[in-house]
Design a protein around this motif. Sequence first.
Motif, short mmCIF file in Angstrom:
data_model
loop_
_atom_site.label_atom_id
_atom_site.label_comp_id
_atom_site.label_asym_id
_atom_site.label_seq_id
_atom_site.Cartn_x
_atom_site.Cartn_y
_atom_site.Cartn_z
N VAL A 25 0.84 -1.21 0.00
CA VAL A 25 0.00 0.00 0.00
C VAL A 25 0.87 1.25 0.00
O VAL A 25 0.63 2.20 -0.77
N ILE A 26 1.90 1.29 0.83
CA ILE A 26 2.78 2.46 0.91
C ILE A 26 3.53 2.66 -0.41
O ILE A 26 3.60 3.77 -0.93
N ASP A 27 4.09 1.58 -0.95
CA ASP A 27 4.84 1.70 -2.20
C ASP A 27 3.96 2.20 -3.34
O ASP A 27 4.35 3.08 -4.11
N ARG A 28 2.75 1.65 -3.46
CA ARG A 28 1.85 2.08 -4.54
C ARG A 28 1.43 3.53 -4.34
O ARG A 28 1.40 4.31 -5.29
N THR A 29 1.11 3.89 -3.12
CA THR A 29 0.68 5.26 -2.84
C THR A 29 1.78 6.26 -3.18
O THR A 29 1.55 7.24 -3.90
N THR A 30 2.99 6.02 -2.69
CA THR A 30 4.07 6.97 -2.93
C THR A 30 4.49 6.97 -4.41
O THR A 30 4.84 8.03 -4.94
N ALA A 31 4.41 5.83 -5.07
CA ALA A 31 4.71 5.79 -6.51
C ALA A 31 3.67 6.59 -7.28
O ALA A 31 4.01 7.38 -8.17
N ARG A 32 2.40 6.38 -6.95
CA ARG A 32 1.32 7.11 -7.65
C ARG A 32 1.45 8.61 -7.44
O ARG A 32 1.06 9.39 -8.30
N CYS A 33 2.01 9.00 -6.30
CA CYS A 33 2.21 10.42 -6.01
C CYS A 33 3.52 10.95 -6.59
O CYS A 33 3.81 12.13 -6.46
N GLY A 34 4.31 10.07 -7.22
CA GLY A 34 5.58 10.49 -7.80
C GLY A 34 6.62 10.88 -6.77
O GLY A 34 7.47 11.71 -7.03
N CYS A 35 6.54 10.27 -5.58
CA CYS A 35 7.41 10.65 -4.47
C CYS A 35 8.65 9.75 -4.39
O CYS A 35 8.66 8.76 -3.66
N ASP A 36 9.68 10.13 -5.13
CA ASP A 36 10.95 9.39 -5.09
C ASP A 36 11.46 9.23 -3.66
O ASP A 36 11.95 8.16 -3.29
N TYR A 37 11.38 10.29 -2.89
CA TYR A 37 11.94 10.28 -1.54
C TYR A 37 11.36 9.13 -0.70
O TYR A 37 12.07 8.26 -0.23
N GLU A 38 10.05 9.13 -0.52
CA GLU A 38 9.44 8.15 0.39
C GLU A 38 9.40 6.76 -0.22
O GLU A 38 9.59 5.77 0.48
N TRP A 39 9.16 6.66 -1.53
CA TRP A 39 9.20 5.35 -2.17
C TRP A 39 10.59 4.73 -1.97
O TRP A 39 10.72 3.55 -1.65
N GLY A 40 11.63 5.54 -2.16
CA GLY A 40 13.00 5.05 -2.00
C GLY A 40 13.32 4.61 -0.58
O GLY A 40 14.00 3.60 -0.37
N ILE A 41 12.82 5.35 0.39
CA ILE A 41 13.02 4.97 1.80
C ILE A 41 12.42 3.59 2.03
O ILE A 41 13.06 2.70 2.61
N HIS A 42 11.19 3.40 1.61
CA HIS A 42 10.52 2.12 1.86
C HIS A 42 11.13 0.99 1.03
O HIS A 42 11.25 -0.14 1.51
N ALA A 43 11.54 1.28 -0.20
CA ALA A 43 12.21 0.26 -1.01
C ALA A 43 13.51 -0.18 -0.35
O ALA A 43 13.81 -1.38 -0.28
N ALA A 44 14.26 0.77 0.17
CA ALA A 44 15.56 0.45 0.78
C ALA A 44 15.43 -0.22 2.14
O ALA A 44 16.18 -1.16 2.46
N LEU A 45 14.49 0.24 2.96
CA LEU A 45 14.44 -0.22 4.35
C LEU A 45 13.47 -1.38 4.60
O LEU A 45 13.65 -2.11 5.57
N ALA B 209 9.81 -7.31 3.71
CA ALA B 209 8.43 -7.57 3.27
C ALA B 209 8.36 -8.58 2.13
O ALA B 209 7.29 -8.84 1.60
N ALA B 210 9.51 -9.15 1.77
CA ALA B 210 9.60 -10.15 0.68
C ALA B 210 9.07 -9.59 -0.64
O ALA B 210 8.40 -10.29 -1.40
N LEU B 211 9.39 -8.32 -0.92
CA LEU B 211 9.06 -7.71 -2.20
C LEU B 211 10.33 -7.74 -3.05
O LEU B 211 11.35 -7.19 -2.66
N ASP B 212 10.25 -8.39 -4.22
CA ASP B 212 11.43 -8.48 -5.07
C ASP B 212 11.50 -7.27 -6.00
O ASP B 212 10.62 -6.40 -6.00
N ASP B 213 12.56 -7.20 -6.79
CA ASP B 213 12.78 -6.06 -7.68
C ASP B 213 11.63 -5.87 -8.67
O ASP B 213 11.21 -4.74 -8.95
N ALA B 214 11.12 -6.98 -9.20
CA ALA B 214 10.01 -6.88 -10.16
C ALA B 214 8.76 -6.31 -9.48
O ALA B 214 8.03 -5.52 -10.08
N GLN B 215 8.51 -6.72 -8.24
CA GLN B 215 7.34 -6.20 -7.52
C GLN B 215 7.52 -4.73 -7.16
O GLN B 215 6.57 -3.94 -7.24
N LEU B 216 8.73 -4.34 -6.76
CA LEU B 216 8.97 -2.92 -6.50
C LEU B 216 8.71 -2.11 -7.76
O LEU B 216 8.03 -1.08 -7.71
N ALA B 217 9.25 -2.55 -8.90
CA ALA B 217 9.00 -1.85 -10.15
C ALA B 217 7.51 -1.89 -10.48
O ALA B 217 6.94 -0.89 -10.95
#
Length: 188
Positions: free
Chosen positions: A65-85, A90-98
């Motif tokens: 939910v957080i990744d989709r929300t921040t991606a939809r909002c175009g928020c590199d900052y917060e999407w990147g924080i959640h992707a990195a941390l 959360a067992a999300l792989d690179d394809a799922q993050l993309a």
Amino acid sequence: MSRIQPLEAPWPGWFADAMAKVMPPGVPPLALFTSIASSERAWTKFTAGSLLDKGPLPLRQREIVIDRTTARCGCDYEWGIHAALFAQRAALDDAQLAGSAAAKIDPLLWSEEEIVLLDTVDALLDRKRLDDGEFGRLRRHFDEPQILEIVQLVAFYHGVSLLCGALALAPEPGTPTLPSKEFDHGHS
């Protein structure tokens, strides 16, 4: 550099205590945190709305939910924080993050209930509401406390994205940026 002068060390006790709870030892506070904490009231209100504690959703669902929300909002900052941390935990792989940042949801990447989460985020951000059918799909997979958490996550991280965009926060060092700008509406 933030558009608002961030709080600087030495940290006041209330902020030092908060950072001891959320940041790993020896890691400086995030720019978002120090920017918001330049106003103790703003910090108090921000943290009162935070949903990173153990709630009714498993970590993976929360992060989708957080990744989709921040991606939809175009928020590199917060999407990147959640992707990195959180992505690995959360067992999300690179394809799922993309995929969280793709305009079209790839059903091969997600379970049925995860597609419902992604569709829910899209509906809330696109129309600010769920129709009866969308709510019914959500209810088939999630109980009422989980539904409230999902909607609150979308609302909170939409707000976080607005803060990041208003403050023009650059991504934290070492964090990824959105793989796609399909949803970038000028937010950073």
